[in-house]
Write a protein that holds these residues in place. Structure first.
Motif, PDB file in Angstrom:
ATOM      1  N   PRO A  68       0.822  -1.222   0.000  1.00  0.00           N
ATOM      2  CA  PRO A  68       0.000   0.000   0.000  1.00  0.00           C
ATOM      3  C   PRO A  68       0.855   1.271   0.000  1.00  0.00           C
ATOM      4  O   PRO A  68       2.027   1.248   0.388  1.00  0.00           O
ATOM      5  CB  PRO A  68      -0.806  -0.098   1.312  1.00  0.00           C
ATOM      6  CG  PRO A  68      -0.540  -1.467   1.864  1.00  0.00           C
ATOM      7  CD  PRO A  68       0.767  -1.904   1.307  1.00  0.00           C
ATOM      8  N   SER A  69       0.236   2.365  -0.404  1.00  0.00           N
ATOM      9  CA  SER A  69       0.883   3.668  -0.295  1.00  0.00           C
ATOM     10  C   SER A  69       0.983   4.050   1.175  1.00  0.00           C
ATOM     11  O   SER A  69       0.304   3.469   2.030  1.00  0.00           O
ATOM     12  CB  SER A  69       0.073   4.721  -1.044  1.00  0.00           C
ATOM     13  OG  SER A  69      -1.215   4.859  -0.453  1.00  0.00           O
ATOM     14  N   ALA A  70       1.816   5.041   1.490  1.00  0.00           N
ATOM     15  CA  ALA A  70       2.005   5.451   2.889  1.00  0.00           C
ATOM     16  C   ALA A  70       0.685   5.886   3.515  1.00  0.00           C
ATOM     17  O   ALA A  70       0.409   5.593   4.685  1.00  0.00           O
ATOM     18  CB  ALA A  70       3.027   6.582   2.954  1.00  0.00           C
ATOM     19  N   LYS A  71      -0.149   6.570   2.754  1.00  0.00           N
ATOM     20  CA  LYS A  71      -1.416   7.067   3.279  1.00  0.00           C
ATOM     21  C   LYS A  71      -2.374   5.932   3.613  1.00  0.00           C
ATOM     22  O   LYS A  71      -3.076   5.972   4.625  1.00  0.00           O
ATOM     23  CB  LYS A  71      -2.060   8.010   2.261  1.00  0.00           C
ATOM     24  CG  LYS A  71      -3.360   8.628   2.748  1.00  0.00           C
ATOM     25  CD  LYS A  71      -3.927   9.598   1.725  1.00  0.00           C
ATOM     26  CE  LYS A  71      -5.221  10.239   2.229  1.00  0.00           C
ATOM     27  NZ  LYS A  71      -5.801  11.178   1.250  1.00  0.00           N
ATOM     28  N   ALA A  72      -2.404   4.906   2.776  1.00  0.00           N
ATOM     29  CA  ALA A  72      -3.368   3.822   2.950  1.00  0.00           C
ATOM     30  C   ALA A  72      -2.818   2.658   3.760  1.00  0.00           C
ATOM     31  O   ALA A  72      -3.551   1.719   4.075  1.00  0.00           O
ATOM     32  CB  ALA A  72      -3.830   3.315   1.583  1.00  0.00           C
TER      33      ALA A  72
END
Length: 487
Positions: free
Chosen positions: A392-396
């Motif tokens: 996942p991306s850092a945000k998710a």
């Protein structure tokens, strides 16, 4: 020995000295994951005792239905604690979260020692499940906060390794120590954690998120043996700023439906389902019972100890092989090998139940289960959780990890709870063949959908997940971007 060699050796010794306190912190925090494995492994040697006529417990022998609840209810309970521990770790700190994880473990073992009814035992297993779920969140998070880049992968394996060691301890102590003293020794583990954890400093990353720069710098200097550079402190400060930014930017429905995030979530849930439906929870919980039913010449407890030792060896092996081989290749190879082990185990029980002479193949149960736990310990077990941090991306990432862990907890509850039911309906061999078929199917799905993440930046992975030609890029193993460090 030339001058250059001496310089290299000196630099390596200095680096090891700088990392000493990081290892100390990782070991102390990992006592929690040892306690988690201890709690999980307890069920295997104790369940047959609770079902025997001469049960050492202060309540009458239990039946299959009660045994299935004692085995499985902890997985369901762990779901309730995961969001709370995540919240406390981010808002109040890793230290407060650690105390909250350990407290139910202590209460759990006190209740087990005092249990005079099966209902009290259910309550004890629920409390232990809360701690087990919390440990799965806190231990990797704390270690990831403090580890420098050069040993983050190594220290990251401490979680799985100490879970396996805790499980092995339960297999050994549960077989050779009295029921009373075994439970007392289990109580000692979380108490020992609380004593050691008291002296461990707060995470410098958390301190920076709260604006406590001086305290964070002092903690980081302790972790690096007084050799923290301004450059490293700046990097951690940037990590803290990114962390705060991602927390402020709440994950919305549009983020979840984003192509890359949605694919990352589906892949993580699929891998979690793969690990659960391989039957690992049922096999480890009922290993003594499985060996009893197999009629093996080895005693069931000795066989289970051998399995536990091989599981630990698999964990050690994973620390080497995961960084040298690709995640995707290991998942595929692990699933195929596990399926062969399960098909062989199912064949043995099918022949035994059909009245065939299985004396000449009595080696199959111990060999198949040994192969199963070794492969699971160095492929599916650790890689499943590694991918939840890498895809996942850092945000998710936080959302994907939380959903994945909740999903696997519920799945483990259902698989463990239904094992005895399925065994009565389709025989033990049917269960093993079902689990093996899932692994075969999973290896195909992984080949088609799971990207390689080794030595790749988060941006590179997210870019591939967002690609319109995603499936073809996975199969052809052509990355959308090339990582500069790999050029």
């Amino acid at each position: 020995m030339n001058k250059d060699t001496i310089v290299v050796i000196t630099q390596n010794l200095d680096r090891r000295q700088m990392r000493k306190n990081q290892y100390i912190l990782a070991v102390v925090v990992s006592i929690l994951s040892f306690a988690q494995g201890n709690f999980m492994g307890w069920i295997s040697p104790v369940l047959p005792l609770l079902q025997s006529k001469d049960t050492p417990a202060a309540f009458p022998p239990i039946g299959d239905e009660e045994a299935s609840w004692i085995s499985s209810v902890s997985s369901l309970a762990s779901v309730l604690y995961i969001p709370l521990i995540s919240y406390v770790a981010d808002k109040l700190g890793r230290k407060w979260a650690g105390y909250l994880v350990a407290a139910p473990f202590v209460t759990c073992w006190v209740l087990v020692l005092c249990a005079d009814s099966v209902v009290i035992m259910y309550a004890a297993r629920c409390l232990g499940g809360l701690s087990a779920g919390g440990a799965g969140i806190l231990v990797p998070t704390f270690i990831n906060d403090v580890a420098e880049d050069g040993i983050r992968g190594l220290l990251g394996t401490f979680f799985g390794l100490t879970v396996n060691l805790g499980t092995l301890y339960s297999y050994v102590a549960g077989s050779y120590v009295s029921y009373l003293w075994f439970n007392i020794s289990c109580l000692v583990v979380p108490v020992a954690f609380l004593v050691g954890f008291f002296w461990i400093p707060e995470s410098p990353l958390f301190l920076l998120t709260k604006g406590k720069e001086q305290e964070a710098k002092s903690t980081l200097a302790w972790l690096r043996d007084g050799r923290c550079t301004d450059e490293e402190f700046l990097r951690m400060k940037m990590r803290a700023e990114d962390f705060v930014k991602n927390k402020q930017n709440k994950v919305t429905l549009s983020d979840i439906t984003d192509r890359g995030t949605f694919r990352a979530l589906l892949i993580c849930l699929g891998i979690m389902a793969n690990a659960s439906l391989s039957g690992s929870g049922s096999i480890m919980a009922y290993s003594v019972t499985i060996f009893q039913d197999s009629g093996s010449t080895l005693s069931p407890n000795v066989s289970t100890i051998i399995i536990g030792a091989i599981m630990v060896f698999g964990g050690f092996f994973s620390t080497v092989v995961i960084e040298k081989s690709g995640r995707r290749l290991l998942l595929i190879a692990g699933n195929i090998t596990i399926s062969v082990c399960l098909f062989l185990l199912g064949l043995f029980f099918y022949l035994k139940n059909s009245g065939s002479d299985v004396h000449f193949i009595q080696w199959i149960p111990i060999t198949s289960l040994s192969g199963f736990v070794f492969c699971f310990g160095c492929t599916l077990g650790p890689i499943t959780f590694i991918l939840t941090t890498e895809l996942p991306s850092a945000k998710a990432r936080g959302m994907v990890q939380s959903v994945s862990i909740i999903f696997v907890s519920v799945a483990m509850f259902l698989i463990t709870k239904t094992f005895t039911i399925l065994s009565h309906l389709m025989g033990a061999y049917g269960c093993f063949w079902l689990y093996g078929s899932v692994c075969v199917l999973s290896s195909v799905v992984i080949y088609l959908t799971v990207p390689e993440t080794k030595n790749r930046s988060s941006e590179d992975i997210v870019s591939q997940l967002n690609s319109e030609q995603y499936i073809m890029s996975v199969i052809s193993r052509k990355h959308i971007h090339t990582v500069k460090s790999m050029k």
